[in-house]
Design a protein around this motif. Structure first.
Motif, PDB file in Angstrom:
ATOM      1  N   GLU A 261      35.081 -37.113 -10.798  1.00 27.23           N
ATOM      2  CA  GLU A 261      36.244 -36.527 -10.125  1.00 27.23           C
ATOM      3  C   GLU A 261      36.168 -36.757  -8.625  1.00 27.23           C
ATOM      4  N   LEU A 262      34.941 -36.719  -8.101  1.00 28.24           N
ATOM      5  CA  LEU A 262      34.758 -36.944  -6.666  1.00 28.24           C
ATOM      6  C   LEU A 262      33.571 -37.874  -6.431  1.00 28.24           C
ATOM      7  N   LYS A 282      38.246 -40.454  -9.438  1.00 27.82           N
ATOM      8  CA  LYS A 282      39.531 -39.784  -9.190  1.00 27.82           C
ATOM      9  C   LYS A 282      39.780 -39.655  -7.676  1.00 27.82           C
ATOM     10  N   VAL A 283      38.823 -39.086  -6.971  1.00 25.56           N
ATOM     11  CA  VAL A 283      38.953 -38.951  -5.513  1.00 25.56           C
ATOM     12  C   VAL A 283      37.759 -39.648  -4.867  1.00 25.56           C
ATOM     13  N   CYS A 285      35.735 -40.410  -1.221  1.00 27.57           N
ATOM     14  CA  CYS A 285      35.506 -40.074   0.180  1.00 27.57           C
ATOM     15  C   CYS A 285      34.528 -41.078   0.754  1.00 27.57           C
ATOM     16  N   SER A 299      39.432 -45.513  -0.115  1.00 28.21           N
ATOM     17  CA  SER A 299      39.103 -44.092   0.007  1.00 28.21           C
ATOM     18  C   SER A 299      40.340 -43.235   0.223  1.00 28.21           C
ATOM     19  N   ASP A 300      40.380 -42.091  -0.453  1.00 29.40           N
ATOM     20  CA  ASP A 300      41.445 -41.127  -0.225  1.00 29.40           C
ATOM     21  C   ASP A 300      41.209 -40.397   1.085  1.00 29.40           C
ATOM     22  N   TYR A 301      39.937 -40.165   1.394  1.00 32.95           N
ATOM     23  CA  TYR A 301      39.577 -39.475   2.629  1.00 32.95           C
ATOM     24  C   TYR A 301      38.451 -40.248   3.298  1.00 32.95           C
TER      25      TYR A 301
ATOM     26  N   GLY B 227      44.474 -46.318  -0.593  1.00 30.04           N
ATOM     27  CA  GLY B 227      43.487 -45.584   0.180  1.00 30.04           C
ATOM     28  C   GLY B 227      43.787 -45.747   1.652  1.00 30.04           C
ATOM     29  N   LEU B 241      39.136 -31.466   0.691  1.00 28.45           N
ATOM     30  CA  LEU B 241      38.580 -31.613  -0.669  1.00 28.45           C
ATOM     31  C   LEU B 241      38.766 -30.317  -1.452  1.00 28.45           C
ATOM     32  N   ALA B 245      42.687 -31.782  -2.576  1.00 28.51           N
ATOM     33  CA  ALA B 245      42.216 -32.528  -3.745  1.00 28.51           C
ATOM     34  C   ALA B 245      41.702 -31.577  -4.829  1.00 28.51           C
ATOM     35  N   VAL B 247      38.738 -30.610  -5.608  1.00 30.07           N
ATOM     36  CA  VAL B 247      37.596 -31.111  -6.380  1.00 30.07           C
ATOM     37  C   VAL B 247      36.298 -30.378  -6.023  1.00 30.07           C
TER      38      VAL B 247
END
Ligand SMILES: Cc1cc2nc3c(=O)[nH]c(=O)nc-3n(C[C@H](O)[C@H](O)[C@H](O)COP(=O)(O)OP(=O)(O)OC[C@H]3O[C@@H](n4cnc5c(N)ncnc54)[C@H](O)[C@@H]3O)c2cc1C
Ligand SMILES: Nc1ncnc2c1ncn2[C@@H]1O[C@H](COP(=O)(O)O)[C@@H](O)[C@H]1O
Lengths: 324, 248
Positions: A261-262, A282-283, A285, A299-301, B227, B241, B245, B247
């Protein structure tokens, strides 16, 4: 026709999530082809494990027993499974592409004279399959000819099967093995000891790269974040090659393929071979001091920062969050 | 010790691979071709075994005439001779393994070392298939090989730890990245390689079934991941986060 034989790898009678993804894919395939999903559990005493997997909505479970199946060895398992697949008249034989699945299934395909597609990620309605090639840069749609077809599935591409429905009957069979033809010998197994979740099972993964600079920093900088999150620890190949962490932590084309998920990538540039192993998370960083690092593109973040400052800050912040 | 090393020609791993718009293949105009990295490791391991005990290292590839370049590079690294099994057809792993089994039947090596996987098709099949066809033991994903007399012991990286298996030769081994660091071809090596034997055999003269059972219908680019968003601080990262998100 259309029956699917699912090889259910177990760890001392326990079925990891990776096995349950093959069960899920096998059920989906059987449904699409109008056949039955049959599970085989192999071992010297596989009955208890077979009873466990019978709860997952399949038509039948075969407990395939033989003393030569005690420790996994490719030649004995190939003989036993090939004979069973023929006897059952299965059209498909399927397993997850774990280290064992990758070792065993091509050999099994050769014994059956069957075509094989490795690490499929989708089952199409028109008898074709999708599989990633070129480190995930190219998705190939493939077909297999012949009365019997061999498949491994990529664990991250399918959900895990869930228990439910009627409990399937369990049949005990003695495996057909010509012991005289067995040439392989099991010597030893050295399990990696860790209290953390396994990479392929974890909900959160924190991976470190060459940017961590030393083994010591994995301990003092990365591990507090990993443990605060209850995460699994991963690494890039550069970090593994430099000896910072053991090799079974490697994520990528030639390591483990994960989709938690991360996924937090720390000091990892994002080479294509690394992305191949984690870009379906899923996510995502990323923490990297180079704002041009390719990891940021997926990357989402993204945080452009010195990891030696940013990682302890994140760890602190998560601690605060937990206590608030 | 006679060692057979099957090698494959693949695009340099640093090349960006693009799919042709009609899905029939990949664009090859800017591709640099190299020996598959795992096959380079296989060659290196074969050379080290030979250097310890004497013997012969034979390279074999199943492909087009241009694949001679990679055989020549392997000869420059130190292999003794090479075989090109020539075909322009798209073969599947089963057909390649059948051809290699035929070559192994003729050459009678003590050991066959392959790469664990070709980085173009990412199949990870040929070594295991070959072992079954020959009726030989196999050790895939080898990270350490020890040979004493007619016995081999192999350390393998598997899920959850390190496994050691052993058996008598002949056997098939597939090489993982950690097995060794391949050497570069030296200048004298390159000079010598020019004079080494390169045999050419037509694949369809071998009398093996080459019809592929696994067929590629079409290729496509994977879905692109969106992204690129940048965050200002570690504090904001944790907060997003948690709240956005969800998560952590
Ligand atoms: C056949 C083949 C197979 C491969 N398979 C894999 C695989 O399975 N998995 C894999 O990971 N790789 C694999 N690779 C290797 C891959 O090509 C890369 O070399 C590798 O992923 C690079 O690892 P890295 O990102 O840790 O190191 P680097 O590319 O060196 O990146 C280090 C990053 O850390 C950043 N950094 C440095 N210091 C700091 C700091 N103080 N704070 C923040 N950031 C910092 C840098 O900006 C840089 O982006 C394979 C290669 C080949 C040829
Ligand atoms: N066309 C080929 N010719 C010779 N060897 C091959 C060929 N294709 C694959 N191999 C060998 O088989 C290994 C595994 O490839 P694959 O099963 O395609 O992932 C490679 O590393 C090579 O050693």
């Amino acid at each position: 026709m259309g029956d699917v034989l699912i090889f259910a790898e177990h760890e001392g009678g326990h079925f990891p999530k990776s096995t349950l993804t093959a069960v899920h894919a096998g059920l989906e395939l059987a449904k699409k082809r109008g056949g039955k999903a049959i599970v085989v559990v192999a071992g010297d005493a596989p009955e208890a494990a077979a009873g466990e997997i019978a709860k997952y909505g399949v038509a039948k479970v075969i407990a395939l027993a033989h003393p030569a199946l005690k420790n996994y060895l490719a030649d004995a398992h190939t003989q036993a499974l090939a004979a069973l697949a023929k006897k059952e008249g299965a059209e498909f034989v399927i397993a997850t592409a774990t280290a064992m699945g990758k070792d065993l299934f091509p050999r099994l395909a050769a014994r059956l004279g069957a075509g094989m597609a490795s690490e499929i990620t989708a089952i199409n309605d028109d008898q074709s399959f999708v599989r990633p090639t070129y480190a995930g840069n190219v998705m190939a749609t493939v077909e297999i000819d012949g009365p019997i077809k061999v498949l491994t599935v990529r664990g991250t591409a399918f959900d895990a099967a869930k228990p439910g429905g009627a409990v399937a009957p369990v049949e005990k069979r003695n495996a057909e093995i010509d012991a005289g033809a067995l040439k392989m010998e099991f010597v030893s197994f050295n399990a990696t000891k860790s209290d953390r979740p396994q990479l392929t099972e974890a909900r959160i993964i924190v991976s470190g790269g060459r940017g961590l600079k030393a083994a010591e920093n994995f301990k003092t900088v990365l591990e507090p974040l990993v443990d605060e999150l209850g995460a699994a620890m991963g690494a890039s190949r550069a970090a593994v090659d430099a000896g910072f962490v053991p090799n079974d932590l490697q994520v990528g084309q030639t390591g483990k393929v994960v989709a938690p998920e991360l996924y937090i990538a720390v000091g990892i540039s994002g080479a294509i071979q690394h992305l191949a192993g984690m870009k379906d998370s899923k996510v995502i960083c990323a923490i990297n001091k180079d704002e041009e690092a390719p990891i940021f593109a997926v990357s989402d973040y993204g945080l452009v920062a010195d990891l030696f400052k940013a990682v302890p800050e994140m760890t602190e912040e998560i601690k605060k969050l937990k206590h608030s | 010790m006679k060692i057979l090393v099957p090698i494959k020609r693949v695009p340099d791993p640093a090349t960006t691979i693009r799919v042709l718009s009609d899905g029939s293949g990949i664009a090859t105009d800017n591709v640099k071709w190299v020996i598959n990295p795992f096959c380079e490791i296989a060659i290196e391991e074969a050379l080290r075994i030979k250097e310890k005990q004497t013997g012969e290292v034979i390279l074999v590839t199943v492909g087009q005439s241009t694949w001679q370049e990679q055989l020549r590079t392997g000869l420059a690294m130190g292999a003794d001779r090479a075989i090109l099994v020539k075909t322009d057809a798209a073969l599947d792993s089963l057909a390649i393994a059948r051809i290699l089994a035929k070559i192994a039947g003729d050459e009678k090596p003590d050991l066959v070392i392959l790469g664990k996987q070709a980085i173009d098709d990412d199949s990870n099949q040929v070594g295991q298939m070959l072992a079954e066809m020959l009726g030989w033991p196999q050790a895939t994903f080898a990270s350490k090989i020890e040979i004493a007399a007619d016995k081999i012991s192999v350390l393998r990286e598997v899920d959850g730890g390190l496994e050691t298996i052993g058996f008598k030769l002949p056997a098939v081994v597939t090489a993982d990245l950690r097995l060794n660091e391949p050497r570069y071809a030296s200048l004298p090596g390159i000079m010598k390689a020019r004079k080494k034997e390169m045999k050419e055999i037509a694949a369809d003269s071998l009398g093996v079934d080459l019809a592929p059972k696994l067929k590629t219908k079409t290729l496509a680019a994977p879905p692109k991941r969106q992204g690129g968003r940048k965050i200002a601080s570690a504090q904001e990262m944790v907060s997003l986060l948690h709240t956005e998100a969800k998560v952590i």
